[in-house]
Design an enzyme around this catalytic site. Structure first.
Site, PDB file in Angstrom:
ATOM      1  N   GLU A 101      60.149  75.556 105.552  1.00  0.00           N
ATOM      2  CA  GLU A 101      59.735  74.861 104.210  1.00  0.00           C
ATOM      3  C   GLU A 101      59.449  73.676 104.485  1.00  0.00           C
ATOM      4  O   GLU A 101      60.509  72.709 105.114  1.00  0.00           O
ATOM      5  CB  GLU A 101      60.949  75.138 103.005  1.00  0.00           C
ATOM      6  CG  GLU A 101      60.585  74.426 101.799  1.00  0.00           C
ATOM      7  CD  GLU A 101      61.994  74.435 100.992  1.00  0.00           C
ATOM      8  OE1 GLU A 101      62.930  74.242 101.734  1.00  0.00           O
ATOM      9  OE2 GLU A 101      62.032  74.497  99.776  1.00  0.00           O
ATOM     10  N   ASN A 108      55.629  73.174  95.642  1.00  0.00           N
ATOM     11  CA  ASN A 108      56.018  73.340  97.246  1.00  0.00           C
ATOM     12  C   ASN A 108      55.536  74.586  97.511  1.00  0.00           C
ATOM     13  O   ASN A 108      55.995  75.771  97.164  1.00  0.00           O
ATOM     14  CB  ASN A 108      57.705  73.493  97.099  1.00  0.00           C
ATOM     15  CG  ASN A 108      58.409  73.732  98.240  1.00  0.00           C
ATOM     16  OD1 ASN A 108      57.959  73.887  99.189  1.00  0.00           O
ATOM     17  ND2 ASN A 108      59.825  73.490  97.993  1.00  0.00           N
ATOM     18  N   LYS A 168      56.288  78.063  95.340  1.00  0.00           N
ATOM     19  CA  LYS A 168      57.660  78.110  94.923  1.00  0.00           C
ATOM     20  C   LYS A 168      57.845  78.370  93.478  1.00  0.00           C
ATOM     21  O   LYS A 168      57.677  77.303  92.814  1.00  0.00           O
ATOM     22  CB  LYS A 168      58.489  77.176  95.800  1.00  0.00           C
ATOM     23  CG  LYS A 168      60.104  77.291  95.745  1.00  0.00           C
ATOM     24  CD  LYS A 168      60.721  76.177  96.598  1.00  0.00           C
ATOM     25  CE  LYS A 168      62.307  76.354  96.488  1.00  0.00           C
ATOM     26  NZ  LYS A 168      62.963  75.358  97.281  1.00  0.00           N
ATOM     27  N   GLU A 191      63.968  68.558  93.587  1.00  0.00           N
ATOM     28  CA  GLU A 191      62.830  69.481  93.502  1.00  0.00           C
ATOM     29  C   GLU A 191      62.174  69.629  91.920  1.00  0.00           C
ATOM     30  O   GLU A 191      61.101  69.776  92.162  1.00  0.00           O
ATOM     31  CB  GLU A 191      63.107  70.848  93.944  1.00  0.00           C
ATOM     32  CG  GLU A 191      63.366  70.938  95.582  1.00  0.00           C
ATOM     33  CD  GLU A 191      63.357  72.249  96.104  1.00  0.00           C
ATOM     34  OE1 GLU A 191      62.091  72.926  95.914  1.00  0.00           O
ATOM     35  OE2 GLU A 191      64.309  72.666  96.860  1.00  0.00           O
ATOM     36  N   CYS A 225      62.688  79.556 100.333  1.00  0.00           N
ATOM     37  CA  CYS A 225      64.048  78.916 100.271  1.00  0.00           C
ATOM     38  C   CYS A 225      64.960  79.691  99.343  1.00  0.00           C
ATOM     39  O   CYS A 225      65.202  80.584  99.346  1.00  0.00           O
ATOM     40  CB  CYS A 225      64.140  77.362 100.349  1.00  0.00           C
ATOM     41  SG  CYS A 225      66.061  76.983 100.609  1.00  0.00           S
ATOM     42  N   ASN A 264      65.442  74.887 103.471  1.00  0.00           N
ATOM     43  CA  ASN A 264      66.123  73.687 104.110  1.00  0.00           C
ATOM     44  C   ASN A 264      67.512  73.696 103.097  1.00  0.00           C
ATOM     45  O   ASN A 264      67.345  73.551 101.945  1.00  0.00           O
ATOM     46  CB  ASN A 264      65.333  72.399 103.433  1.00  0.00           C
ATOM     47  CG  ASN A 264      64.168  72.013 104.412  1.00  0.00           C
ATOM     48  OD1 ASN A 264      64.256  71.264 105.205  1.00  0.00           O
ATOM     49  ND2 ASN A 264      63.045  72.856 104.140  1.00  0.00           N
TER      50      ASN A 264
HETATM   51  N1  CDV Z   1      65.264  74.077  99.573  1.00  0.00           N
HETATM   52  C1  CDV Z   1      66.231  74.739  98.697  1.00  0.00           C
HETATM   53  O1  CDV Z   1      65.775  75.297  97.906  1.00  0.00           O
HETATM   54  N2  CDV Z   1      67.636  74.719  98.943  1.00  0.00           N
HETATM   55  C2  CDV Z   1      68.436  75.450  98.082  1.00  0.00           C
HETATM   56  C3  CDV Z   1      69.827  74.393  98.131  1.00  0.00           C
HETATM   57  C4  CDV Z   1      69.674  73.578  96.970  1.00  0.00           C
HETATM   58  C5  CDV Z   1      70.719  75.355  97.531  1.00  0.00           C
HETATM   59  C6  CDV Z   1      68.719  76.731  98.428  1.00  0.00           C
HETATM   60  O2  CDV Z   1      68.797  77.722  97.774  1.00  0.00           O
HETATM   61  O3  CDV Z   1      68.905  76.897  99.820  1.00  0.00           O
END
Ligand code: CDV
Length: 308
Positions: free
Chosen positions: A46, A106, A123, A142, A168, A193
């Site tokens: 990501e 994103n 996303k 975000e 993510c 991330n």
């Molecule tokens: N980049 C993300 O979406 N990170 C989230 C963190 C903030 C919990 C994740 O779900 O991994």
């Protein structure tokens, strides 16, 4: 057998001061390693081109536009597209997208082995907050910098398989997986991330957080009988640690390859897309077993409604 040799190309930390050209050079280095191993599809994380910038607060949202790409491919990423095409390698990576009409997403893309964009995803589940939150140990903005994705969870036919993407936080939501599963997805590729600690819960460290990460991937893979390739950006970015644990998960929900470091690292596995068939035709044969008459709440409400 429909075999695809997959590389999960984990990236180590990208500092705020690092330029895209330097990051792309690292991505190309991983691509060369993958090419030597005759990889068919390489997957990067990501927001692969920059540091995880949503941890930094900009009062004026427009000041964050330095982290966004206005077109894809562009000057910075053209070498990636060119080299992948020369190698006949498909690829996927995430980036911050600024559209011509001013929308910020994103995003991630799937690029076929001829260098064409076979699919795009934006996303849907954006974690964090929109305003500066001093109560947190660090920011996760975000919701400030991105709009929720407007493309749903599409799947794409590419090179004889059915591929889907998520990004993510999406991996924690069973809805993500089931919507992809309902389109017959055979491989879900995703980047992440994830901070190694919880900004709102002291004491929640990498052990618990990696457990939740794997639990989500393995459940999503098993319950939809799909391969999953999950790729981290890892390591310490300007003092903020992100965990690694990039994984390739088979359609039985087993982790078949996992990264060992928090640095640039390639993990490779041969994935037979036909291995998704058994689960899809038996215990998770949706057509025979799903009971949609009882699932109305899934799309009919957002929050919890407790009884009187
Ligand atoms: N980049 C993300 O979406 N990170 C989230 C963190 C903030 C919990 C994740 O779900 O991994």
């Amino acid at each position: 057998m429909r075999n695809v040799r997959i590389a999960a190309a984990q990236l180590g930390p990208i500092q705020k001061a690092d330029r895209r050209q330097a990051v792309v050079a690292r991505m190309l280095d991983l691509m060369e390693q993958a090419a030597a191993l005759k990889v068919g599809l390489i997957v990067y994380p990501e927001l692969a081109l920059t540091t995880f910038f949503p941890r930094w607060y900009h009062e004026d949202v427009g000041d964050a536009d330095i982290w966004f790409e206005r077109e894809m491919p562009n000057a910075a990423t053209a070498p990636l597209f060119a080299r992948a095409k020369q190698h006949g390698m498909a690829m996927s990576f995430g980036y911050a997208e600024l559209t011509p009409d001013g929308h910020r997403f994103n995003a991630s893309i799937l690029v076929d082995k001829a260098g064409g964009i076979a699919g795009k995803y934006r996303k849907v589940h954006l974690p964090g907050h929109a305003e500066l939150d001093e109560a947190r140990a660090f920011q996760h903005l975000e919701k400030r910098y991105f709009e929720p994705g407007d493309l749903g969870f599409p799947v794409f036919r590419m090179h004889g398989g059915i591929y889907g993407m998520c990004i993510c936080n999406d991996r924690r939501w069973p809805e993500t997986w089931r919507v992809l599963g309902l389109q017959g997805v055979e491989m879900v590729v995703l980047g992440f991330n994830t901070p190694s600690v919880n900004s709102q819960k002291s004491g929640e460290g990498p052990e618990t957080r990696i457990f939740h990460h794997k639990l989500s991937l393995q459940a999503g893979a098993y319950q939809n009988s799909t391969w999953v390739v999950a790729v981290a950006k890892a390591g310490v970015e300007d003092g903020h640690p992100l965990f690694g644990a990039s994984c390739i998960v088979d359609p039985d929900g087993r982790i078949v390859a996992e990264s060992a470091t928090e640095a640039d690292e390639l993990i490779v596995h041969d994935c037979d897309l036909d291995a998704t068939r058994f689960g899809k035709e038996t215990i998770f044969d949706f057509k025979r077993h799903r009971r949609v008459e009882h699932y109305g709440r899934i799309t009919g409400q957002v929050g919890v409604e407790v009884p009187e």
